[in-house]
Design a protein around this motif. Structure first.
Motif, PDB file in Angstrom:
ATOM      1  N   ILE A   1       0.837  -1.211   0.000  1.00 34.82           N
ATOM      2  CA  ILE A   1       0.000   0.000   0.000  1.00 34.82           C
ATOM      3  C   ILE A   1       0.865   1.251   0.000  1.00 34.82           C
ATOM      4  CG2 ILE A   1      -1.672   1.317   1.365  1.00 34.82           C
ATOM      5  CD1 ILE A   1      -2.794  -1.373   2.327  1.00 34.82           C
ATOM      6  N   ALA A   2       1.937   1.226   0.814  1.00 33.00           N
ATOM      7  CA  ALA A   2       2.841   2.377   0.832  1.00 33.00           C
ATOM      8  C   ALA A   2       3.522   2.561  -0.519  1.00 33.00           C
ATOM      9  CB  ALA A   2       3.883   2.199   1.936  1.00 33.00           C
ATOM     10  N   SER A   3       3.844   1.447  -1.174  1.00 36.70           N
ATOM     11  CA  SER A   3       4.490   1.537  -2.489  1.00 36.70           C
ATOM     12  C   SER A   3       3.548   2.085  -3.542  1.00 36.70           C
ATOM     13  CB  SER A   3       4.993   0.149  -2.912  1.00 36.70           C
ATOM     14  OG  SER A   3       5.909  -0.373  -1.973  1.00 36.70           O
ATOM     15  N   MET A   4       2.254   1.863  -3.380  1.00 30.21           N
ATOM     16  CA  MET A   4       1.290   2.367  -4.359  1.00 30.21           C
ATOM     17  C   MET A   4       1.269   3.884  -4.406  1.00 30.21           C
ATOM     18  SD  MET A   4       0.133  -0.253  -5.871  1.00 30.21           S
ATOM     19  CE  MET A   4      -1.225   0.469  -6.782  1.00 30.21           C
ATOM     20  N   ASN A   5       1.679   4.524  -3.296  1.00 30.71           N
ATOM     21  CA  ASN A   5       1.774   5.983  -3.312  1.00 30.71           C
ATOM     22  C   ASN A   5       2.795   6.454  -4.348  1.00 30.71           C
ATOM     23  OD1 ASN A   5      -0.122   6.468  -1.287  1.00 30.71           O
ATOM     24  ND2 ASN A   5       1.393   6.175   0.327  1.00 30.71           N
ATOM     25  N   ILE A   6       3.828   5.631  -4.575  1.00 31.00           N
ATOM     26  CA  ILE A   6       4.826   5.979  -5.591  1.00 31.00           C
ATOM     27  C   ILE A   6       4.166   6.011  -6.963  1.00 31.00           C
ATOM     28  CG2 ILE A   6       6.971   5.254  -6.689  1.00 31.00           C
ATOM     29  CD1 ILE A   6       7.815   4.001  -4.070  1.00 31.00           C
ATOM     30  N   VAL A   7       3.270   5.049  -7.220  1.00 34.08           N
ATOM     31  CA  VAL A   7       2.580   5.000  -8.508  1.00 34.08           C
ATOM     32  C   VAL A   7       1.749   6.255  -8.718  1.00 34.08           C
ATOM     33  CG1 VAL A   7       0.896   3.737  -9.889  1.00 34.08           C
ATOM     34  CG2 VAL A   7       2.544   2.500  -8.498  1.00 34.08           C
ATOM     35  N   SER A   8       0.957   6.612  -7.706  1.00 27.65           N
ATOM     36  CA  SER A   8       0.116   7.802  -7.850  1.00 27.65           C
ATOM     37  C   SER A   8       0.956   9.056  -8.030  1.00 27.65           C
ATOM     38  CB  SER A   8      -0.796   7.953  -6.628  1.00 27.65           C
ATOM     39  OG  SER A   8      -0.028   8.062  -5.435  1.00 27.65           O
ATOM     40  N   GLY A   9       2.064   9.133  -7.289  1.00 29.12           N
ATOM     41  CA  GLY A   9       2.936  10.291  -7.453  1.00 29.12           C
ATOM     42  C   GLY A   9       3.570  10.355  -8.825  1.00 29.12           C
ATOM     43  N   LEU A  10       3.982   9.204  -9.366  1.00 33.75           N
ATOM     44  CA  LEU A  10       4.594   9.186 -10.699  1.00 33.75           C
ATOM     45  C   LEU A  10       3.573   9.505 -11.787  1.00 33.75           C
ATOM     46  CD1 LEU A  10       7.126   6.214 -10.782  1.00 33.75           C
ATOM     47  CD2 LEU A  10       7.598   8.650 -10.893  1.00 33.75           C
ATOM     48  N   ILE A  11       2.349   9.007 -11.613  1.00 34.43           N
ATOM     49  CA  ILE A  11       1.316   9.311 -12.613  1.00 34.43           C
ATOM     50  C   ILE A  11       1.078  10.814 -12.674  1.00 34.43           C
ATOM     51  CG2 ILE A  11      -1.135   9.060 -13.124  1.00 34.43           C
ATOM     52  CD1 ILE A  11      -0.940   6.199 -12.087  1.00 34.43           C
ATOM     53  N   MET A  12       1.019  11.462 -11.520  1.00 21.24           N
ATOM     54  CA  MET A  12       0.855  12.913 -11.503  1.00 21.24           C
ATOM     55  C   MET A  12       2.070  13.611 -12.106  1.00 21.24           C
ATOM     56  SD  MET A  12      -0.889  13.503  -7.771  1.00 21.24           S
ATOM     57  CE  MET A  12      -0.873  15.268  -8.014  1.00 21.24           C
ATOM     58  N   LEU A  13       3.244  13.052 -11.812  1.00 19.92           N
ATOM     59  CA  LEU A  13       4.468  13.648 -12.354  1.00 19.92           C
ATOM     60  C   LEU A  13       4.492  13.543 -13.874  1.00 19.92           C
ATOM     61  CD1 LEU A  13       7.218  14.944 -11.760  1.00 19.92           C
ATOM     62  CD2 LEU A  13       8.171  12.641 -11.600  1.00 19.92           C
ATOM     63  N   VAL A  14       4.110  12.389 -14.398  1.00 18.53           N
ATOM     64  CA  VAL A  14       4.083  12.206 -15.853  1.00 18.53           C
ATOM     65  C   VAL A  14       3.081  13.162 -16.492  1.00 18.53           C
ATOM     66  CG1 VAL A  14       3.463  10.583 -17.687  1.00 18.53           C
ATOM     67  CG2 VAL A  14       4.863   9.818 -15.751  1.00 18.53           C
ATOM     68  N   LYS A  15       1.929  13.333 -15.852  1.00 16.74           N
ATOM     69  CA  LYS A  15       0.912  14.233 -16.404  1.00 16.74           C
ATOM     70  C   LYS A  15       1.408  15.680 -16.417  1.00 16.74           C
ATOM     71  CE  LYS A  15      -3.907  15.591 -15.831  1.00 16.74           C
ATOM     72  NZ  LYS A  15      -5.149  15.406 -15.032  1.00 16.74           N
ATOM     73  N   ASN A  16       2.061  16.098 -15.339  1.00 19.32           N
ATOM     74  CA  ASN A  16       2.545  17.469 -15.255  1.00 19.32           C
ATOM     75  C   ASN A  16       3.748  17.733 -16.163  1.00 19.32           C
ATOM     76  OD1 ASN A  16       0.603  18.120 -13.336  1.00 19.32           O
ATOM     77  ND2 ASN A  16       1.954  17.711 -11.600  1.00 19.32           N
ATOM     78  N   LYS A  17       4.494  16.682 -16.441  1.00 18.64           N
ATOM     79  CA  LYS A  17       5.698  16.836 -17.254  1.00 18.64           C
ATOM     80  C   LYS A  17       5.486  16.397 -18.705  1.00 18.64           C
ATOM     81  CE  LYS A  17       8.258  18.321 -13.878  1.00 18.64           C
ATOM     82  NZ  LYS A  17       8.763  19.715 -13.855  1.00 18.64           N
ATOM     83  N   GLY A  18       4.242  16.356 -19.152  1.00 21.36           N
ATOM     84  CA  GLY A  18       3.973  15.944 -20.531  1.00 21.36           C
ATOM     85  C   GLY A  18       4.667  16.830 -21.552  1.00 21.36           C
TER      86      GLY A  18
END
Length: 431
Positions: free
Chosen positions: A299-316
């Motif tokens: 569950i703690a590792s899943m936070n990395i996924v959500s953070g990376l998804i937001m990062l990818v969206k912001n850095k498109g």
């Protein structure tokens, strides 16, 4: 034709680091990064703490068993006597003790007389279990000869002064200390024409011990062997033979040799037989707790996924520009993989440090918690031992690190692949 970029080139690390420390105004997600890092750290710390406490509890429990009890108990099957009563006593205990002592791997064999009596002093009474044992044999029992706490002189244990050794819990229940006298009352006393009358005798307490196991300290009394034979009507016999072995973990492999040395009437009862169900319960609990805490790490590792998804969206927009400048899909994937993996790695390192420090300093931490809660956190009458132990083992640390890093690295791949496959034309269409 341009040369191929080496994997994890310095510029990829530079871009990843730039994205990780970017402020929100610059399109970064530093807050999400911190949340992911803290989550991983706490999950890894919780896993290490739980595993170390589990290992410490098991080690302490086994040590109290092996340090104050027989590794193997040898006793005889029942035999009908002249009056028709079934007796399990050992008449040839001296010869049997010698044969058992000669078995390879046996460090000591000692005859015992055992019985349950009432102890009375100063108006208080409590039930105790009496072990009749020779003084030289008692001195070789680790948790008795070298206990957590001790009062008195074990060398005074013997029939000359009718001295006995007593658990600290028994003494506390009766409000006794070294030098006081205690009355032992056995229902199986002197046989007369009118029946059996209770046997009452007074003994001096010459030694008090705290073995570290609540049920032992609260019930056990040691009496000189010859005195116990007379007190329990066991003249010339013993109830059982206490055997200590060099490697208690291999006691099952020694069973055949011990039975052969014991003879036709011999039966054995090992420490695994006595505590096997509890040890198996501990093993099951260990596996269940590891699975539950593994889910916590996931569950703690899943936070990395959500953070990376937001990062990818912001850095498109940045991804589109980098791709048009010649950055390959593999390089983009590695950049975002480094972002997620670095978070997992740093969180894991912090978690290992926190978990190890907690396990090392568990005594003062537990004392603080116990004091704040009024002293009711740990009940030795329920737990069996007096404190919450912790034992750091390298294999537990390795398993926690491998789990955290493995999950962090694997789940990072999916958002990193999404970033790598982003079409630069679509990314720059509205820029």
């Amino acid at each position: 034709m341009p040369g191929r970029t080496a994997p994890f080139a310095p510029f990829e690390w530079m871009i990843a680091w730039r994205y990780l420390r970017a402020r929100r105004a610059e399109g970064g997600v530093s807050i999400m990064t911190w949340i992911s890092l803290i989550g991983i750290a706490l999950a890894v710390a919780a896993l290490i703490i739980t595993l170390s406490v589990r290992a410490g509890f098991r080690a302490e429990f086994v040590d109290t068993i092996l340090g104050a009890n027989a590794h193997v108990t040898v006793y005889y099957t029942g035999e009908s006597g002249p009056n028709g009563q079934i007796s399990r006593t050992i008449a040839d205990y001296a010869d049997l003790t010698g044969r058992l002592a000669e078995v390879e791997g046996v460090t000591r064999a000692a005859p015992l007389v055992k019985g349950q009596v009432m102890a009375s002093a100063r108006g208080a009474t409590t039930g105790v279990e009496v072990f009749g044992i020779r003084a030289e044999d008692l001195a070789t029992i680790p948790r008795i000869a070298d206990p957590i706490e001790a009062q008195g002189d074990l060398s005074r244990f013997g029939p000359d002064i009718e001295g006995i050794a007593m658990g600290s819990g028994v003494a506390r229940s009766l409000n006794l200390t070294v030098g006081d006298r205690v009355k032992l009352i056995s229902p199986d006393g002197v046989k007369t024409a009118f029946g059996t009358s209770p046997r009452v005798k007074t003994f001096e307490i010459v030694y008090l011990f705290t073995a570290g196991r609540y049920d032992i300290d609260q019930t056990r009394v040691y009496m000189p062997f010859a005195e116990a034979q007379s007190y329990f009507n066991r003249e010339g016999v013993a109830d059982e033979i206490e055997v200590m072995v060099e490697n208690p973990e291999r006691v099952d492999q020694m069973a055949f040799d011990l039975l052969r040395a014991g003879g036709d009437r011999a039966l054995i009862w090992t420490w695994r037989d006595a505590s096997g169900s509890f040890l198996r319960a501990l093993d099951i609990e260990d596996n269940v707790m590891f699975i539950i805490l593994s889910v916590l790490v996931l569950i703690a590792s899943m936070n990395i996924v959500s953070g990376l998804i937001m990062l990818v969206k912001n850095k498109g927009r940045d991804i589109g520009i980098l791709r048009t400048m010649g950055l390959t899909e593999a390089s983009v994937l590695r950049v975002f993989f480094l972002c997620g993996a670095s978070t997992g790695l740093i969180g894991t390192v912090i978690g290992v440090i926190i978990g190890c420090l907690f396990a090392i300093y568990i005594d003062p931490i537990f004392a603080l918690v116990d004091g704040l809660s009024g002293g009711n956190v740990w009940d030795p009458s329920v737990r069996g031992i007096y404190a919450l132990p912790a034992l750091l083992q390298w294999q537990d640390i390795v398993s926690a690190v491998a789990l955290a890093l493995g999950l962090s690295f694997v789940i990072t791949i999916f958002p990193a692949r999404r970033a790598a496959r982003m079409n630069p034309v679509e990314a720059l269409r509205y820029e």
